[in-house]
Design a protein around this motif. Structure first.
Motif, PDB file in Angstrom:
ATOM      1  N   GLY A  59      17.398   0.375  17.437  1.00 32.92           N
ATOM      2  CA  GLY A  59      18.608   0.651  18.193  1.00 32.92           C
ATOM      3  C   GLY A  59      19.673   1.386  17.409  1.00 32.92           C
ATOM      4  O   GLY A  59      20.685   1.805  17.977  1.00 32.92           O
ATOM      5  N   ARG A  60      19.443   1.585  16.086  1.00 32.15           N
ATOM      6  CA  ARG A  60      20.416   2.292  15.260  1.00 32.15           C
ATOM      7  C   ARG A  60      19.768   3.286  14.301  1.00 32.15           C
ATOM      8  O   ARG A  60      20.466   3.940  13.526  1.00 32.15           O
ATOM      9  CB  ARG A  60      21.257   1.305  14.447  1.00 32.15           C
ATOM     10  N   GLY A  61      18.458   3.404  14.323  1.00 33.01           N
ATOM     11  CA  GLY A  61      17.813   4.314  13.385  1.00 33.01           C
ATOM     12  C   GLY A  61      16.314   4.163  13.386  1.00 33.01           C
ATOM     13  O   GLY A  61      15.678   4.158  14.441  1.00 33.01           O
ATOM     14  N   ILE A  62      15.730   3.992  12.194  1.00 31.61           N
ATOM     15  CA  ILE A  62      14.276   3.859  12.054  1.00 31.61           C
ATOM     16  C   ILE A  62      13.970   2.750  11.052  1.00 31.61           C
ATOM     17  O   ILE A  62      14.783   2.431  10.187  1.00 31.61           O
ATOM     18  CB  ILE A  62      13.618   5.186  11.607  1.00 31.61           C
ATOM     19  N   THR A  63      12.779   2.167  11.184  1.00 29.46           N
ATOM     20  CA  THR A  63      12.400   1.036  10.344  1.00 29.46           C
ATOM     21  C   THR A  63      10.976   1.187   9.823  1.00 29.46           C
ATOM     22  O   THR A  63      10.112   1.776  10.479  1.00 29.46           O
ATOM     23  CB  THR A  63      12.500  -0.291  11.119  1.00 29.46           C
ATOM     24  N   THR A  64      10.748   0.593   8.648  1.00 32.04           N
ATOM     25  CA  THR A  64       9.391   0.524   8.108  1.00 32.04           C
ATOM     26  C   THR A  64       8.559  -0.517   8.834  1.00 32.04           C
ATOM     27  O   THR A  64       7.339  -0.499   8.736  1.00 32.04           O
ATOM     28  CB  THR A  64       9.415   0.127   6.626  1.00 32.04           C
ATOM     29  N   ARG A  65       9.224  -1.463   9.512  1.00 31.62           N
ATOM     30  CA  ARG A  65       8.624  -2.697  10.015  1.00 31.62           C
ATOM     31  C   ARG A  65       8.341  -3.643   8.833  1.00 31.62           C
ATOM     32  O   ARG A  65       8.375  -3.225   7.680  1.00 31.62           O
ATOM     33  CB  ARG A  65       7.337  -2.427  10.807  1.00 31.62           C
ATOM     34  N   PRO A  66       8.044  -4.914   9.080  1.00 37.30           N
ATOM     35  CA  PRO A  66       7.799  -5.837   7.966  1.00 37.30           C
ATOM     36  C   PRO A  66       6.651  -5.368   7.079  1.00 37.30           C
ATOM     37  O   PRO A  66       5.592  -4.963   7.560  1.00 37.30           O
ATOM     38  CB  PRO A  66       7.457  -7.150   8.679  1.00 37.30           C
ATOM     39  N   SER A  67       6.874  -5.434   5.781  1.00 37.77           N
ATOM     40  CA  SER A  67       5.911  -4.971   4.784  1.00 37.77           C
ATOM     41  C   SER A  67       5.738  -6.048   3.723  1.00 37.77           C
ATOM     42  O   SER A  67       6.500  -7.011   3.652  1.00 37.77           O
ATOM     43  CB  SER A  67       6.408  -3.672   4.134  1.00 37.77           C
ATOM     44  N   GLY A  68       4.734  -5.841   2.848  1.00 39.61           N
ATOM     45  CA  GLY A  68       4.477  -6.811   1.791  1.00 39.61           C
ATOM     46  C   GLY A  68       3.796  -8.047   2.334  1.00 39.61           C
ATOM     47  O   GLY A  68       3.034  -7.996   3.293  1.00 39.61           O
ATOM     48  N   GLY A  69       4.063  -9.207   1.697  1.00 39.43           N
ATOM     49  CA  GLY A  69       3.609 -10.487   2.225  1.00 39.43           C
ATOM     50  C   GLY A  69       2.316 -11.017   1.663  1.00 39.43           C
ATOM     51  O   GLY A  69       2.108 -12.232   1.658  1.00 39.43           O
ATOM     52  N   PHE A  70       1.420 -10.165   1.190  1.00 44.34           N
ATOM     53  CA  PHE A  70       0.152 -10.646   0.662  1.00 44.34           C
ATOM     54  C   PHE A  70       0.204 -10.676  -0.867  1.00 44.34           C
ATOM     55  O   PHE A  70       1.025 -10.008  -1.496  1.00 44.34           O
ATOM     56  CB  PHE A  70      -0.993  -9.754   1.148  1.00 44.34           C
ATOM     57  N   GLU A  71      -0.692 -11.474  -1.452  1.00 44.15           N
ATOM     58  CA  GLU A  71      -0.789 -11.602  -2.910  1.00 44.15           C
ATOM     59  C   GLU A  71       0.545 -12.025  -3.524  1.00 44.15           C
ATOM     60  O   GLU A  71       0.939 -11.569  -4.613  1.00 44.15           O
ATOM     61  CB  GLU A  71      -1.274 -10.288  -3.526  1.00 44.15           C
TER      62      GLU A  71
END
Length: 314
Positions: A49-61
């Motif tokens: 709603g205000r730009g662009i996003t990577t979406r959630p990243s990372g999380g493993f290891e």
């Protein structure tokens, strides 16, 4: 706000070169921190709603889960961790080098460790990000306009995609080419491409008809809607396109269906004109490549057999 406001490349060419590099840096962080998906679907940005996003990243290891968002209204870069920690910095006034340095300082402060190939992908000026003090233009009004145009085009591409019930990509914003696109798949293999690079082989391992929008570059210095079929079937450039001003252009040995942004804006109903263009380009590729007619659905966005039976036949 009007549909498809003016977006001449000359008005923001220097800003676009800077922002393109900003998005490449963050896009490479996403590439290094996400699970690989077919056709590189893990890599592009999505609209917010205000730009662009990577979406959630990372999380493993054992890595933290985080997002990196461009706010093109407040003109800030925001890094959020899933545990609630967050930090941001302003986009105005940065060179590419200082943006690169500040981003990795912020990531480090949040305990996010990531390594990228820190040089541009596919750009004429390949100066490594850490050394690039040349690109520093940032016109806030034009950057906000860029996001607004992206948002409107995204909705139109979503409406076009609703006519298709086969495998289809999300509508997403690619940072390497700085375009927004959606891709339809026939379900058939494109065949071996041993001479192609690994990025291309993965992107085009299956037959596709892809449609989208770009903001212009040195080769085509004007924004435009486009569509192409890959592998390109023989004779596709002989197929008719709509509206009248749409045309086939030869680009790097292949034919692109192109409708210039300003030509769409000049139509009485710009949205209808773009949807008509996208449909004519799809029909051209589907006819020549012999795609199955049942890949199109009516009503749009529906595969419910009861509703299909009730739908009026053309």
């Amino acid at each position: 706000m009007e549909w498809f406001p003016a977006m001449p490349l000359d008005d923001w060419a220097d800003t676009k070169e800077t922002v393109h590099r900003f998005t490449q840096i963050v896009g490479k962080v996403r590439l290094a921190s996400s699970v690989r998906r077919n056709h590189w679907w893990n890599v592009p940005f999505h609209l917010t709603g205000r730009g662009i996003t990577t979406r959630p990243s990372g999380g493993f290891e054992g890595r933290p889960i985080f997002t990196v968002d461009f706010d093109f209204v407040g003109h800030r870069l925001i890094v959020n961790r899933l545990d609630g920690r967050s930090t941001s910095f302003g986009l105005i006034g940065h060179t590419v080098a200082s943006f690169h340095r500040t981003l990795f300082e912020v990531l480090g402060d949040l305990g996010i460790e990531v390594e990228i190939l820190a040089e541009p992908f596919g750009l004429t000026d390949g100066t490594p990000f850490a050394n690039d003090t040349r690109h520093a233009a940032y016109d806030p009004a034009m950057v906000t306009r860029y996001w607004q145009v992206l948002s409107q085009v995204s909705l139109v591409l979503d409406r076009s995609a609703a006519d298709f019930c086969g495998k289809i990509s999300p509508v997403h914003h690619f940072w390497h080419t700085f375009d927004i696109a959606v891709t339809r798949f026939s379900g058939r293999s494109a065949g071996e491409q041993p001479q192609a690079d690994p990025v291309t082989r993965e992107a085009y391992s299956k037959e596709v008809i892809s449609s989208g929008f770009w903001f212009g570059d040195d080769a085509m210095p004007w924004p435009a809607f486009y569509s192409y079929t890959a592998p390109e079937p023989a004779g596709i450039a002989e197929e008719p396109l709509r509206p009248e001003r749409a045309a086939w252009l030869l680009q790097r040995g292949s034919h692109l269906a192109v409708l210039r942004y300003d030509d769409a804006r000049a139509c009485d109903d710009p949205v209808a004109a773009v949807l008509d263009f996208l449909d004519s380009a799809y029909q051209a590729g589907a006819r020549r490549a012999r795609w199955a007619p049942e890949l199109l659905v009516a009503p749009p966005g529906t595969t419910d057999p009861v509703l299909e039976q009730e739908a009026p036949k053309p």
